[in-house]
Design an enzyme around this catalytic site. Structure first.
Site, PDB file in Angstrom:
ATOM      1  N   ARG A  68       0.953  -1.321  -0.062  1.00 32.69           N
ATOM      2  CA  ARG A  68       0.119   0.097  -0.102  1.00 32.69           C
ATOM      3  C   ARG A  68       0.886   1.278   0.116  1.00 32.69           C
ATOM      4  NH1 ARG A  68      -4.703  -1.962  -0.268  1.00 32.69           N
ATOM      5  NH2 ARG A  68      -5.393  -3.769   0.878  1.00 32.69           N
ATOM      6  N   VAL A 112      10.591   8.104  -5.907  1.00 31.32           N
ATOM      7  CA  VAL A 112      11.637   6.958  -5.467  1.00 31.32           C
ATOM      8  C   VAL A 112      12.188   6.292  -6.822  1.00 31.32           C
ATOM      9  CG1 VAL A 112      11.812   4.914  -4.530  1.00 31.32           C
ATOM     10  CG2 VAL A 112      10.395   6.478  -3.476  1.00 31.32           C
ATOM     11  N   HIS A 142       8.397   1.275 -10.396  1.00 32.57           N
ATOM     12  CA  HIS A 142       7.037   0.736  -9.725  1.00 32.57           C
ATOM     13  C   HIS A 142       5.964   1.353 -10.558  1.00 32.57           C
ATOM     14  CE1 HIS A 142       8.033   4.690  -8.185  1.00 32.57           C
ATOM     15  NE2 HIS A 142       6.700   4.840  -7.903  1.00 32.57           N
TER      16      HIS A 142
END
Length: 118
Positions: free
Chosen positions: A34, A101, A105
């Protein structure tokens, strides 16, 4: 080096179990957890266990891992029961896109109408 864990990477530390995360799915090649600042009722990140700074470098350097991330995004959507209404899979690539980041992803977003989400 691409593919190798990076000591200063937040997501590499999550993969290694050094930093806690609310994990919703794991496979041999991916981890899904999450988002700590959700943009929708369901907001899960799916990351490859290997380190690549963004989606483009992941796809070029390890196409199998890129496919695994996409496959797991669909599995997350089904598990979270957002696949029937619709969901988004978003890859931000580069600081100008909002990527903060620099470990590839996918954001899996759903749980509400996303037609007007920017």
């Amino acid at each position: 080096m691409a593919g190798e864990p990076q000591a200063d990477c937040l997501f590499c530390k999550i993969v290694a179990g050094e930093i806690p995360a609310t994990v919703v799915r794991e496979t041999a090649t991916t981890v899904a957890f999450r988002d700590i600042a959700p943009k929708a009722p369901t907001h899960v990140l799916v990351i490859p266990r290997v380190h690549y700074p963004d989606a483009a470098s992941l796809a070029a350097g390890d196409p199998g891992a890129a496919a695994d991330v996409l496959r797991e995004a669909g599995e997350v959507a089904a598990q979270e029961k957002i696949d029937g209404h619709g969901y988004r899979v978003v890859f931000n690539t580069g600081a100008g896109s909002g990527q903060t980041v620099f470990h590839a992803h996918a954001h899996v977003l759903g749980g509400r109408d996303l037609t007007h989400m920017g």
